[in-house]
Structure formats: C-alpha cells, structure tokens
Write a protein that holds these residues in place. Structure first.
Motif, PDB file in Angstrom:
ATOM      1  N   SER A   1      66.090  49.814-104.922  1.00 43.99           N
ATOM      2  CA  SER A   1      65.343  50.254-104.787  1.00 43.99           C
ATOM      3  C   SER A   1      64.276  51.093-106.190  1.00 43.99           C
TER       4      SER A   1
ATOM      5  N   LYS B   1      66.909  55.722-112.184  1.00 42.56           N
ATOM      6  CA  LYS B   1      65.847  56.899-112.766  1.00 42.56           C
ATOM      7  C   LYS B   1      66.599  58.089-112.996  1.00 42.56           C
TER       8      LYS B   1
ATOM      9  N   GLN C   1      66.989  64.091-113.254  1.00 43.14           N
ATOM     10  CA  GLN C   1      67.191  62.715-112.250  1.00 43.14           C
ATOM     11  C   GLN C   1      67.337  61.712-111.514  1.00 43.14           C
ATOM     12  N   ALA C   2      68.917  62.473-112.162  1.00 44.56           N
ATOM     13  CA  ALA C   2      69.368  61.467-111.259  1.00 44.56           C
ATOM     14  C   ALA C   2      69.543  61.239-110.234  1.00 44.56           C
ATOM     15  N   LEU C   3      69.319  61.937-108.904  1.00 44.77           N
ATOM     16  CA  LEU C   3      68.808  62.494-107.688  1.00 44.77           C
ATOM     17  C   LEU C   3      67.657  60.988-107.148  1.00 44.77           C
ATOM     18  N   LYS C   4      67.352  61.007-108.319  1.00 51.25           N
ATOM     19  CA  LYS C   4      65.794  60.010-108.021  1.00 51.25           C
ATOM     20  C   LYS C   4      65.598  58.876-106.871  1.00 51.25           C
ATOM     21  N   GLY C   5      65.556  58.848-106.115  1.00 48.79           N
ATOM     22  CA  GLY C   5      65.402  57.084-104.829  1.00 48.79           C
ATOM     23  C   GLY C   5      67.320  57.299-104.782  1.00 48.79           C
ATOM     24  N   HIS C   6      67.784  58.254-104.793  1.00 49.49           N
ATOM     25  CA  HIS C   6      68.775  58.080-103.482  1.00 49.49           C
ATOM     26  C   HIS C   6      68.491  59.758-102.607  1.00 49.49           C
TER      27      HIS C   6
ATOM     28  N   PHE D   1      78.813  61.371-110.832  1.00 46.21           N
ATOM     29  CA  PHE D   1      77.388  61.480-109.517  1.00 46.21           C
ATOM     30  C   PHE D   1      78.144  60.271-108.190  1.00 46.21           C
TER      31      PHE D   1
ATOM     32  N   HIS E   1      69.329  56.909-115.601  1.00 48.83           N
ATOM     33  CA  HIS E   1      70.480  55.821-115.400  1.00 48.83           C
ATOM     34  C   HIS E   1      70.500  55.382-116.380  1.00 48.83           C
TER      35      HIS E   1
ATOM     36  N   GLN F   1      63.242  53.015-107.920  1.00 46.23           N
ATOM     37  CA  GLN F   1      63.383  54.113-108.457  1.00 46.23           C
ATOM     38  C   GLN F   1      65.218  54.255-108.671  1.00 46.23           C
ATOM     39  N   ALA F   2      65.210  53.168-108.323  1.00 42.70           N
ATOM     40  CA  ALA F   2      67.372  53.874-108.478  1.00 42.70           C
ATOM     41  C   ALA F   2      67.107  53.546-109.584  1.00 42.70           C
TER      42      ALA F   2
END
Lengths: 113, 113
Positions: A2, A7, B4-9, A95, A9, A4-5
């Motif tokens: 993805s 983002k 932003q950790a969640l972005k895309g997930h 996370f 990190h 945005q994966a």
DNA sequence: CTCTATGCATAGATTCACTAGGTATGAGTC
DNA sequence: GACTCATACCTAGTGAATCTATGCATAGAG
C-alpha cells in the motif's frame, strides 16, 4: 505494498539503517532496499526530505565530503537519534501487537529470515 | 502512539472487527478500543469517513435501523470485503516482516495475549 | 434543565510520502 | 565527441488519509 503503509514509520527505518554506521543519502536508499529484500525501494524524493527532517529534529548530523568528484553528505546518528530509534522501535512493536489483537492473530509471526 | 502510525492500515482494522459480525459505526469504534486494549481509541471523524470510503469501494454494505429512538447504520462485509480483508492482512504481515528485516529483529515477536 | 453518552455527519487542517522536475560528475558505448 | 546510465544531491507541488472541530438529534441521570 500500500502507498501509505510507511506513513509514520519511515523515520524509524532510516534511523535503523544509520544505526549500523554512517551513510550518505544514496547509500541509505540502497541499504533500505537491500535489507528489505526489495520491499522498500524508496524514491529520493522520499528519503532526502526525511533525512533533512531528522537532522532538523536533532536525531541526525551530517558532514559534506567529496569522493571521486561527487559531493556526498554523510549522516550519522546523534545520541538523541539512538534513543529516538529505541523509542520508535518499542512503539512499533506495541503497534504491531495491537494490530495483532484486533485482527485476531493467535500464534507468533512466521519467520521471514 | 504516533499520530500517523495507522495510515494505510485503518481499513484493515475496520474490516477485521466487522468480520466478527455486523456493527454500526459507534460499535466499530468501541470494538477497536476494546480489542486493542485502549491502544486504538479513534475519533468519530476518523472512523465514519473510513466506513463511507469502504462502502463506496464495495467492501461494506449498510442498512439503516432505529433502536430506542436512535438511528443506526449497521455495516456488514460484502464478499469483496472478506477477500479484501484477507489481502490486506497478508500485505500487513509482509510489511511487518520487511520492517523486521530492516530494524534487525531476530526472534519472534513477544506474545501479547 | 443541564450534562453525559449514544449515534450520525462533514469541513478544514495537517502530516508526510510521492511525483516530477532540476543540477552535476564519472564511466562506458558508439 | 556525443550519448546514455549510474551516482549523488535537491525542492516544489500533489495527493491520500487521519485528525480536529463542529454540528444535529435522542435518551437517561442528576
């Protein structure tokens, strides 16, 4: 993968490859690609701004040098960068554990290496 | 946790809680918070647009109902949603493995449950 | 009657990776 | 010599997606 994966990190990944030793920007890109078995093949427009951001934040420092007629900017971790990496890695693992709780993972992850 | 950790997930997480059975939006928020042990305490402005996006994409479908004077929109997975969840979960595990390769994880993750 | 929880919704701000361009050198090819 | 490719740096603008802030409405508790 993805779009945005990464983002949120990317900073951790950049810090991680620099924890192995100082590198210039192009070498950081190569290291990310090599270490991830091609999974992270990041464009320069992604990595260079990240390096600048991390230096502004005090996690990296850089020096210019010239190798065979090419200007290089070599980055290395500061103390704040080392602790910042540890913090981010710990957050990452929490996370991952939380996501595992939600999606219902039961056993350990399959080893990739 | 990083903002932003969640972005895309997030889509994967929403699909995962709905794979357990149909829920309305507010219940999705509760389920994410409960299942993650408070780690994912998401604002409505995050979850509702995600539900709409997933419905537009054909991964969810919804029906309106009224329970005790309150309008509810209950979402359930479509077939595309079920396969979409499987795809995203597989991608997620590859992503986690790649990050592990880069940051130098050696052993399996510590079990959280 | 006010306050909180439930339940829906959207507009705008913000963050940050990516696209797309630019500059420059060295080495190899034709 | 001209051309192309890899190396090596950079930034402006775009776009995707979460978050903030706000609004509406009902039920129940104090």
């Amino acid at each position: 993968m993805s779009q945005q994966a990464l983002k949120g990190h990317l900073d951790m990944l950049v810090l991680a490859v620099l924890a192995d030793g100082p590198k210039h920007g192009y070498a950081v890109i190569d290291a990310l690609r090599d270490r991830s078995d091609e999974a992270f093949d990041l464009p320069e427009g992604t990595v260079y701004p990240a390096l600048h951001r991390l230096e502004r934040a005090g996690l990296l420092r850089s020096e210019w040098s010239e190798v065979q007629g090419r200007r290089r900017r070599t980055y290395h971790l500061t103390d704040a960068g080392t602790t910042g990496l540890a913090t981010r890695a710990a957050e990452w693992q929490r996370f991952v554990a939380s996501v595992g709780d939600v999606i219902g993972r039961s056993g350990p992850w399959p080893a990739s290496a």
